[in-house]
Design an enzyme around this catalytic site. Structure first.
Site, short mmCIF file in Angstrom:
data_model
loop_
_atom_site.label_atom_id
_atom_site.label_comp_id
_atom_site.label_asym_id
_atom_site.label_seq_id
_atom_site.Cartn_x
_atom_site.Cartn_y
_atom_site.Cartn_z
N ASP A 50 0.83 -1.21 0.00
CA ASP A 50 0.00 0.00 0.00
C ASP A 50 0.87 1.25 0.00
O ASP A 50 1.96 1.26 0.55
CB ASP A 50 -0.90 -0.03 1.25
N HIS A 65 2.90 3.18 -8.91
CA HIS A 65 2.71 1.75 -9.18
C HIS A 65 3.95 1.17 -9.87
O HIS A 65 4.37 0.06 -9.56
CB HIS A 65 1.47 1.53 -10.04
N LEU A 122 10.16 -21.00 -4.60
CA LEU A 122 9.13 -20.08 -4.08
C LEU A 122 7.83 -20.15 -4.90
O LEU A 122 7.87 -20.11 -6.13
CB LEU A 122 9.68 -18.64 -4.14
C1 FPP Z 1 -1.80 0.11 -3.54
O1 FPP Z 1 -1.37 1.45 -3.45
C2 FPP Z 1 -1.29 -0.55 -4.76
C3 FPP Z 1 -2.04 -1.10 -5.77
C4 FPP Z 1 -3.52 -1.10 -5.74
C5 FPP Z 1 -1.40 -1.69 -6.96
C6 FPP Z 1 -0.20 -2.58 -6.67
C7 FPP Z 1 0.36 -3.07 -7.94
C8 FPP Z 1 1.68 -3.14 -8.21
C9 FPP Z 1 2.74 -2.71 -7.26
C10 FPP Z 1 2.11 -3.71 -9.52
C11 FPP Z 1 2.84 -4.97 -9.25
C12 FPP Z 1 2.87 -5.89 -10.36
C13 FPP Z 1 2.95 -7.24 -10.21
C14 FPP Z 1 3.02 -8.11 -11.38
C15 FPP Z 1 2.95 -7.90 -8.87
P1 FPP Z 1 -2.46 2.61 -3.55
O2 FPP Z 1 -2.65 2.94 -5.00
O3 FPP Z 1 -3.69 2.19 -2.84
O4 FPP Z 1 -1.74 3.77 -2.80
P2 FPP Z 1 -2.43 4.94 -1.92
O5 FPP Z 1 -3.10 4.25 -0.77
O6 FPP Z 1 -1.27 5.77 -1.51
O7 FPP Z 1 -3.39 5.66 -2.81
#
Ligand code: FPP
Length: 246
Positions: free
Chosen positions: A21, A38, A132
């Site tokens: 997050d 992201h 893994l």
């Molecule tokens: C949460 O942060 C993150 C997500 C909803 C997306 C996570 C996806 C990735 C890191 C891509 C990874 C790719 C693979 C293949 C595993 P948020 O957007 O909720 O952040 P915020 O709370 O600060 O708004």
């Protein structure tokens, strides 16, 4: 001594789950678009997978996209889907090289075709790997998963294949997406939020919870090792007393 050297390799969690997050806030702090967060979050995924492989952790499960995340602006959803496709595409050779098996849980049929195909191809390609197990929770909702299990079990009872009185925890777990996996012993959440957000509700009944204020794109291998060290300092009592354990 770095945290990696302090880790007791005989007391590692078999399964670590992570709620990644803070990507959006990380990008905002830098005056960038959320997708920038992201993209950098994907680099943290790489680092953590590397760390898990290094320690020979059995299972790593990443909350990559929740069922509720479909409600985000379309442009962000499309950007995340594209990032997932590109990341899997880019990392597949590393998975083969490092003996990582890719797995996914969630309502995968909701994924765009391109994402679904990339994912299932990579899962097929890595299916023989024995190291893994990297599970991506995608389009995932724990309550949905539990309802799905209840429905499957009810169908079996209706069909006369199962008696109500025989339903136990093992049968229930066999009907979850995580069938065959040990339950997570450690759950990590980044970004200073203290919530579970509909993630692995059944499976984390006895997990140790580790919260850090670091935003996901800043969370790297050293932070992962720190979380494991913290886990190793805890006494897991499963309802018993300290004296009973010692
Ligand atoms: C949460 O942060 C993150 C997500 C909803 C997306 C996570 C996806 C990735 C890191 C891509 C990874 C790719 C693979 C293949 C595993 P948020 O957007 O909720 O952040 P915020 O709370 O600060 O708004």
């Amino acid at each position: 001594m770095g945290s990696r050297d302090q880790i007791d390799l005989s007391k590692l969690p078999k399964h670590i789950a992570i709620i990644m997050d803070g990507n959006g806030r990380w990008a905002k702090e830098k005056g960038k678009l959320r997708v920038f967060g992201h993209r950098n979050g994907a680099l943290s995924v790489r680092a953590v997978v590397e760390g898990a492989v290094e320690l020979k952790i059995g299972y790593l499960t990443l909350y990559t996209f929740s069922l509720e995340n479909w409600n985000r602006p379309k442009i962000e959803v499309m950007a995340i889907m594209e990032l997932i496709v590109n990341t899997i595409h880019r990392e597949i050779e590393t998975f083969m090289d490092k003996n990582v098996r890719l797995n996914a849980i969630g309502d995968l049929d909701l994924l765009p075709n391109k994402c679904y195909n990339e994912l299932t191809n990579a899962m097929d390609k890595t299916s023989g790997n024995t190291g893994l197990v990297l599970t991506l929770a995608l389009s995932y909702s724990s309550r949905r998963e539990i309802l799905r299990a209840v429905r499957n079990i009810a169908d079996k009872v209706n069909a006369g294949e199962l008696r109500t009185e025989d339903i136990d925890e093992e049968i229930f777990e066999d009907n979850l997406f995580t069938k065959g996996m040990p339950n997570p012993e450690l759950l990590i959440r980044t970004s200073g939020e203290y919530r579970i957000s509909n993630y692995l509700l059944w499976q984390i009944a006895y997990a140790e919870l580790y919260f850090t204020t670091k935003l996901w794109p800043d969370f790297r291998k050293e932070d992962f090792f720190e979380a494991i060290l913290d886990y190793q300092k805890r006494e897991r009592r499963f309802g018993m007393t300290s004296e009973q354990l010692n």
